[in-house]
Design a protein around this motif. Structure first.
Motif, mmCIF file in Angstrom:
data_model
loop_
_atom_site.group_PDB
_atom_site.id
_atom_site.type_symbol
_atom_site.label_atom_id
_atom_site.label_comp_id
_atom_site.label_asym_id
_atom_site.label_seq_id
_atom_site.Cartn_x
_atom_site.Cartn_y
_atom_site.Cartn_z
ATOM 1 N N ALA A 87 0.691 -1.292 -0.027
ATOM 2 C CA ALA A 87 0.121 0.028 0.068
ATOM 3 C C ALA A 87 0.831 1.272 0.075
ATOM 4 N N HIS A 88 2.233 1.078 0.039
ATOM 5 C CA HIS A 88 3.151 2.276 -0.073
ATOM 6 C C HIS A 88 3.046 3.082 1.345
ATOM 7 N N HIS A 89 2.469 2.333 2.466
ATOM 8 C CA HIS A 89 2.573 2.778 3.744
ATOM 9 C C HIS A 89 3.751 2.531 4.567
ATOM 10 N N TYR A 90 4.733 3.428 4.107
ATOM 11 C CA TYR A 90 6.113 2.817 4.657
ATOM 12 C C TYR A 90 6.326 3.115 5.985
ATOM 13 N N SER A 91 5.684 4.386 6.551
ATOM 14 C CA SER A 91 6.039 4.516 8.011
ATOM 15 C C SER A 91 5.340 3.507 8.745
ATOM 16 N N ASP A 92 4.211 3.008 8.272
ATOM 17 C CA ASP A 92 3.433 1.758 8.913
ATOM 18 C C ASP A 92 4.121 0.497 8.994
ATOM 19 N N ALA A 93 4.888 0.492 7.931
ATOM 20 C CA ALA A 93 5.603 -0.945 7.461
ATOM 21 C C ALA A 93 6.666 -0.642 8.496
ATOM 22 N N LEU A 94 7.342 0.547 8.580
ATOM 23 C CA LEU A 94 8.709 0.566 9.430
ATOM 24 C C LEU A 94 8.215 0.235 10.847
ATOM 25 N N ARG A 95 7.057 0.522 11.269
ATOM 26 C CA ARG A 95 6.421 0.526 12.774
ATOM 27 C C ARG A 95 6.379 -1.006 12.991
ATOM 28 N N ALA A 96 5.693 -1.640 12.032
ATOM 29 C CA ALA A 96 5.572 -3.242 12.166
ATOM 30 C C ALA A 96 6.757 -3.848 12.032
ATOM 31 N N ALA A 97 7.660 -3.428 11.210
ATOM 32 C CA ALA A 97 8.972 -4.156 11.256
ATOM 33 C C ALA A 97 9.752 -4.218 12.539
ATOM 34 N N ASN A 98 9.710 -2.814 13.168
ATOM 35 C CA ASN A 98 10.481 -2.624 14.424
ATOM 36 C C ASN A 98 9.813 -3.533 15.464
ATOM 37 N N VAL A 99 8.509 -3.834 15.448
ATOM 38 C CA VAL A 99 7.906 -4.722 16.483
ATOM 39 C C VAL A 99 8.314 -5.998 16.121
ATOM 40 N N HIS A 100 8.382 -6.268 14.927
ATOM 41 C CA HIS A 100 8.654 -7.531 14.429
ATOM 42 C C HIS A 100 10.126 -8.097 14.885
ATOM 43 N N VAL A 101 11.068 -7.245 14.634
ATOM 44 C CA VAL A 101 12.512 -7.753 14.919
ATOM 45 C C VAL A 101 12.704 -7.520 16.315
ATOM 46 N N LYS A 102 11.941 -6.964 17.092
ATOM 47 C CA LYS A 102 12.131 -7.020 18.611
ATOM 48 C C LYS A 102 11.702 -8.326 19.220
ATOM 49 N N LYS A 103 10.649 -8.984 18.385
ATOM 50 C CA LYS A 103 10.197 -10.314 18.758
ATOM 51 C C LYS A 103 10.929 -11.529 18.301
#
Length: 229
Positions: free
Chosen positions: A69-85
């Motif tokens: 969806a080209h929502h890169y800010s949302d993608a980055l937030r989701a990726a940050n959460v993911h890599v913490k887990k």
């Protein structure tokens, strides 16, 4: 070259843990392959089309949907959460670097790719993406070194060879530029302008062709101001 060839938009043919990523940037850098996706790496189709069964896969799917969806800010937030887990998920770490490139956080992307080369030295893709990030910054010497390392890690990594060729073209262009400044010459000027025209043709061709997600460096990053008057 960003972010295809090193168009700094773009910067792979993947295997191993990146099999799901395979599909983009040739045309790209440069870029050269340097067009970012970039022709630096694929930000789409990162997750398998198979039925999701685990929380980790669901998390990856969420990141992928934001990217589509080209929502890169949302993608980055989701990726940050993911890599913490899942701090050892190399694929999502690589994707996070690409998202940072899309957001034009190039130094942060470089930090991500450098860490990946240290944690997963057997993988060539982080070196290729690191080269694309360096190319965005105009650090073509560093881009060259990263690509040469990618080739040592994976001698049959075609995208790295393509990107390396584009980087050498850019380095040649810069060398002619410097030579022209020191000792103006019609011969030097003609050589530089031939490279300039070639790069312009690549950039135009890259803009006209759909992105193929092969990991090359965006071509537009090879471009610079006119060399001769």
């Amino acid at each position: 070259m960003a972010y295809s060839n090193f168009s700094l938009c773009y910067f792979l043919r993947y295997n191993f843990v990146f099999t799901a990523i395979i599909s983009i940037i040739v045309a790209t850098i440069i870029t050269g392959a340097l067009i970012i996706p970039v022709h630096a790496q694929v930000l789409n189709n990162m997750v398998s089309t198979q039925k999701l069964q685990t929380p980790q896969q669901k998390s990856e799917s969420e990141i992928n949907q934001h990217i589509k969806a080209h929502h890169y800010s949302d993608a980055l937030r989701a990726a940050n959460v993911h890599v913490k887990k899942y701090p050892r998920d190399a694929q999502v770490l690589l994707t996070r670097g690409l998202i940072l490139m899309e957001l034009k956080f190039h130094q942060e992307a470089i930090d991500v790719f450098v860490a990946l080369t240290q944690d997963f030295p057997e993988l060539p893709e982080p070196y290729n993406n690191l080269a694309a990030a360096y190319a965005y910054q105009g650090a073509f010497d560093k881009a060259r070194d990263a690509l040469e390392t990618a080739i040592r890690v994976h001698p049959n990594f075609a995208v790295a060879y393509e990107n390396l060729g584009d980087v050498y073209v850019k380095l040649a262009y810069k060398a002619y530029l410097r030579a022209q400044q020191i000792f103006p010459s019609t011969t030097i000027c003609n050589k530089a302008e031939q490279i300039d025209r070639m790069l312009l043709k690549k950039e135009i061709r890259g803009q006209q062709q759909p992105s193929n997600n092969t990991g090359a460096i965006p071509k537009k990053f090879l471009r610079s101001s006119k060399l001769c008057n």
